[in-house]
Scaffold this active site. Sequence first.
Site, PDB file in Angstrom:
ATOM      1  N   ARG A  69      -3.205  -5.180 -11.854  1.00 54.35           N
ATOM      2  CA  ARG A  69      -2.364  -4.292 -12.649  1.00 54.35           C
ATOM      3  C   ARG A  69      -1.649  -5.129 -13.697  1.00 54.35           C
ATOM      4  O   ARG A  69      -1.689  -6.364 -13.662  1.00 54.35           O
ATOM      5  CB  ARG A  69      -1.311  -3.600 -11.762  1.00 54.35           C
ATOM      6  CG  ARG A  69      -0.512  -4.593 -10.966  1.00 54.35           C
ATOM      7  CD  ARG A  69       0.857  -4.161 -10.552  1.00 54.35           C
ATOM      8  NE  ARG A  69       1.450  -5.153  -9.655  1.00 54.35           N
ATOM      9  CZ  ARG A  69       1.989  -6.294 -10.042  1.00 54.35           C
ATOM     10  NH1 ARG A  69       2.022  -6.614 -11.319  1.00 54.35           N
ATOM     11  NH2 ARG A  69       2.489  -7.135  -9.171  1.00 54.35           N
ATOM     12  N   GLN A  72       3.627  -9.232 -13.544  1.00 50.62           N
ATOM     13  CA  GLN A  72       3.567 -10.541 -12.909  1.00 50.62           C
ATOM     14  C   GLN A  72       3.637 -10.390 -11.390  1.00 50.62           C
ATOM     15  O   GLN A  72       2.985  -9.521 -10.832  1.00 50.62           O
ATOM     16  CB  GLN A  72       4.678 -11.420 -13.502  1.00 50.62           C
ATOM     17  CG  GLN A  72       4.510 -11.556 -15.025  1.00 50.62           C
ATOM     18  CD  GLN A  72       5.448 -12.558 -15.648  1.00 50.62           C
ATOM     19  OE1 GLN A  72       5.739 -13.608 -15.102  1.00 50.62           O
ATOM     20  NE2 GLN A  72       5.951 -12.234 -16.829  1.00 50.62           N
ATOM     21  N   TYR A  75       7.049  -7.964  -5.017  1.00 49.81           N
ATOM     22  CA  TYR A  75       7.057  -7.904  -3.547  1.00 49.81           C
ATOM     23  C   TYR A  75       6.969  -6.450  -3.113  1.00 49.81           C
ATOM     24  O   TYR A  75       7.565  -5.559  -3.742  1.00 49.81           O
ATOM     25  CB  TYR A  75       8.350  -8.514  -3.005  1.00 49.81           C
ATOM     26  CG  TYR A  75       8.622  -8.173  -1.542  1.00 49.81           C
ATOM     27  CD1 TYR A  75       7.947  -8.844  -0.515  1.00 49.81           C
ATOM     28  CD2 TYR A  75       9.528  -7.180  -1.195  1.00 49.81           C
ATOM     29  CE1 TYR A  75       8.181  -8.523   0.814  1.00 49.81           C
ATOM     30  CE2 TYR A  75       9.770  -6.859   0.132  1.00 49.81           C
ATOM     31  CZ  TYR A  75       9.088  -7.530   1.136  1.00 49.81           C
ATOM     32  OH  TYR A  75       9.316  -7.205   2.448  1.00 49.81           O
ATOM     33  N   ALA A 149      10.442  -1.588  -9.856  1.00 54.91           N
ATOM     34  CA  ALA A 149       9.422  -2.283 -10.637  1.00 54.91           C
ATOM     35  C   ALA A 149       8.348  -1.285 -11.057  1.00 54.91           C
ATOM     36  O   ALA A 149       8.093  -0.293 -10.363  1.00 54.91           O
ATOM     37  CB  ALA A 149       8.803  -3.410  -9.818  1.00 54.91           C
ATOM     38  N   ILE A 163       4.810   2.427  -9.272  1.00 50.56           N
ATOM     39  CA  ILE A 163       6.246   2.146  -9.205  1.00 50.56           C
ATOM     40  C   ILE A 163       6.607   1.687  -7.796  1.00 50.56           C
ATOM     41  O   ILE A 163       6.001   2.131  -6.814  1.00 50.56           O
ATOM     42  CB  ILE A 163       7.049   3.428  -9.519  1.00 50.56           C
ATOM     43  CG1 ILE A 163       6.728   3.949 -10.923  1.00 50.56           C
ATOM     44  CG2 ILE A 163       8.549   3.215  -9.354  1.00 50.56           C
ATOM     45  CD1 ILE A 163       7.192   5.392 -11.127  1.00 50.56           C
ATOM     46  N   CYS A 180       8.692 -10.548 -11.287  1.00 53.31           N
ATOM     47  CA  CYS A 180       8.315 -10.190 -12.656  1.00 53.31           C
ATOM     48  C   CYS A 180       8.582 -11.316 -13.648  1.00 53.31           C
ATOM     49  O   CYS A 180       8.714 -11.079 -14.854  1.00 53.31           O
ATOM     50  CB  CYS A 180       9.016  -8.913 -13.097  1.00 53.31           C
ATOM     51  SG  CYS A 180       8.624  -7.501 -12.053  1.00 53.31           S
TER      52      CYS A 180
END
Length: 216
Positions: A69, A72, A75, A149, A163, A180
């Site tokens: 995806r 970066q 978790y 995120a 998400i 990220c």
Amino acid sequence: MIEWKISDGLTDYEEALAFMETRAEAIAAGKAPECIWLLEHPPLYTAGTSAKREDLTDPDRFPVFEARRGGQYTYHGPGQRVVYVMLNVGKRGHDVRRFVQQLEEWVIATLDEFNIRGEIREGRVGVWVTRPEKPPLPDGSPREDKIAAIGIRLRKWVSFHGISINVDPDLSHFSGIVPCGITGHGVTSLVDLGLPVSMSDLDTALQRRFDPVFGD
């Protein structure tokens, strides 16, 4: 119609990835409806296409998966609501930037249901919460913690991945990565902010706030 799929317990990451890829293909072919899947994963790290190896500071802590995806390292784990969005972006205007903005707006609107002001920041992916009660950064600017995120992938104009929103995960688990790729700020959750919100509460808010943002 959009299928809302909610899974109890912890869902294996590779199982989820296989489901998303199969479903995205079926949506693109017009053989299945769009789908939003709400779940939790066991503790793991995922690497997006922009992940830098040095940002994985504790590589032996949890399994690490190549997510393919955007973004970066991130978790996933118990206490975090993962929202996988398999939606036809082609039929929603072929505007990827706008689609990502809608995902951000959806998260912000959902957090508003719990009186949390979520915000986006230029150059920083995800949704952030200002923490005035914490010591400011060295430059005097207020500290901000990430609460959600966002990272998606498109195939034949159908999205997958999506998400993650922190409800009550073990926040220490984020210390094995630079989330990220962003330093200087922290990570928070609904419970960390003093709100005893359950997964069910969040799921209800997500479903209620979806249509006003996406117009379905």
